[in-house]
Design an enzyme around this catalytic site. Sequence first.
Site, PDB file in Angstrom:
ATOM      1  N   ARG A   1      59.620  95.882  65.058  1.00 33.69           N
ATOM      2  CA  ARG A   1      59.629  96.367  66.440  1.00 33.69           C
ATOM      3  C   ARG A   1      61.048  96.487  66.992  1.00 33.69           C
ATOM      4  O   ARG A   1      61.328  97.352  67.813  1.00 33.69           O
ATOM      5  CB  ARG A   1      58.768  95.463  67.329  1.00 33.69           C
TER       6      ARG A   1
ATOM      7  N   LYS B   1      33.037  95.889  63.918  1.00 36.47           N
ATOM      8  CA  LYS B   1      31.893  95.995  64.820  1.00 36.47           C
ATOM      9  C   LYS B   1      31.864  97.279  65.631  1.00 36.47           C
ATOM     10  O   LYS B   1      32.880  97.736  66.143  1.00 36.47           O
ATOM     11  CB  LYS B   1      31.899  94.807  65.790  1.00 36.47           C
TER      12      LYS B   1
ATOM     13  N   GLY C   1      46.328  97.211  64.484  1.00 36.89           N
ATOM     14  CA  GLY C   1      46.888  96.197  63.597  1.00 36.89           C
ATOM     15  C   GLY C   1      46.384  96.249  62.169  1.00 36.89           C
ATOM     16  O   GLY C   1      47.171  96.303  61.218  1.00 36.89           O
TER      17      GLY C   1
ATOM     18  N   GLY D   1      46.247  97.266  71.135  1.00 39.67           N
ATOM     19  CA  GLY D   1      45.339  97.537  72.247  1.00 39.67           C
ATOM     20  C   GLY D   1      45.648  98.825  72.981  1.00 39.67           C
ATOM     21  O   GLY D   1      44.749  99.570  73.371  1.00 39.67           O
TER      22      GLY D   1
END
Length: 395
Positions: free
Chosen positions: A35, A195, A352, A375
């Site tokens: 990063r 999921k 991720g 996110g």
Amino acid sequence: MFRTLDQADVKGKRVLVRVDLNVPVEDGKVADKTRIERVAPTIREIADKGGKVILLSHFGRPKGFDPKESLKPFAPAIAEVLGRPVTFAEDCIGEKARAAIAAMKPGDILCLENTRFYQGEETNDPAFVAELAALGDIFVNDAFSVAHRAHASVSGLGEKLPTYAGRTMQDELEALTKVLERPIRPLAAIVGGAKVSTKLDLLGNLLSKVDILAIGGGMANTFLAALGHTVGKSLCEHELLPTAREIMAKAKAKGREIVLPVDAVVAKEFAANAPSRVVAVGSVAPDEMILDIGPRSIEHVCSVLARVKTLVWNGPFGAFELEPFDIGTVEIAEAAAELTAAGKIITVAGGGDTVAALNAAGAADRFTYVSTAGGAFLEWLEGKTLPGVEVLKIR
């Protein structure tokens, strides 16, 4: 349209630059500089143009001041990446921060302490925002990975100071806008992961955008079960079978193609190198679990990639962290990378697990763009408004 550094006059200005330094630290040293390397061009550009670069970031989830979650180890790590000095201030507001900034000359780089040491960061407290804003003349956000947070150092500062996208943020916004708002069609999306319940918004938004939707990972089992296939001990959200049928019906009504596994690699235990076999999706035994897609499914997905022009990828096809159940993800990643390198497809991936899988496959550097945002990348794909992006828009 977004304001970028192209429109910013930084010479002689105090430039607050939001970066994301929330990376692993081991034995007091930064363990992953990815990063930092991503934001290095923005830092260098501002410094080279005579701006005073003041870095803001959070780290971890501290409850007040905590030396274990200090940004102090990051100053030498940033200096090493940039090849130039970086100083550190032991606070992000107040006298220590003001004194450190007052001592700066044009082109200097300073890292302030963890913004999350103050509760006002996450609550976007106006008083805390005002204290941060008083330290700078210009705000540059180069942390797309936190753009979905309405925090003081993300969106709060954007309401107080002239605000611009850093180069990493600009690259991210341009890549994502290109693939979802102005894609070269046909446009395909690969959505994997464990999921369905965590990706309902994503699936709903993508159905309105893409031509082909390939579903993999544990969530594919829920769709297979909804079609009447037995899935044995596989991860499956049986309560969501009606939802899966509804999604497939909507896709059919919209003329979208849904790609599901036709065969699978199954095993009796979730473990590396567990004895496994390849079966058709309708032939999973009651004591077996699906841990990867099979060779016919790999071939099918690769044939889809060969006929599309743009691909968005979020989530692996199988339990990629366990050999040999990484084969589906690795082979499809390699196929996508080869098509990208040949100029036949535009590929954008993020999340991720996805980034980890593409890195493991050695394919990430051949994709058009790989987002390190988790996110925020997902919420963008879901069609949600991101506070850190809204403040960059030209109105």
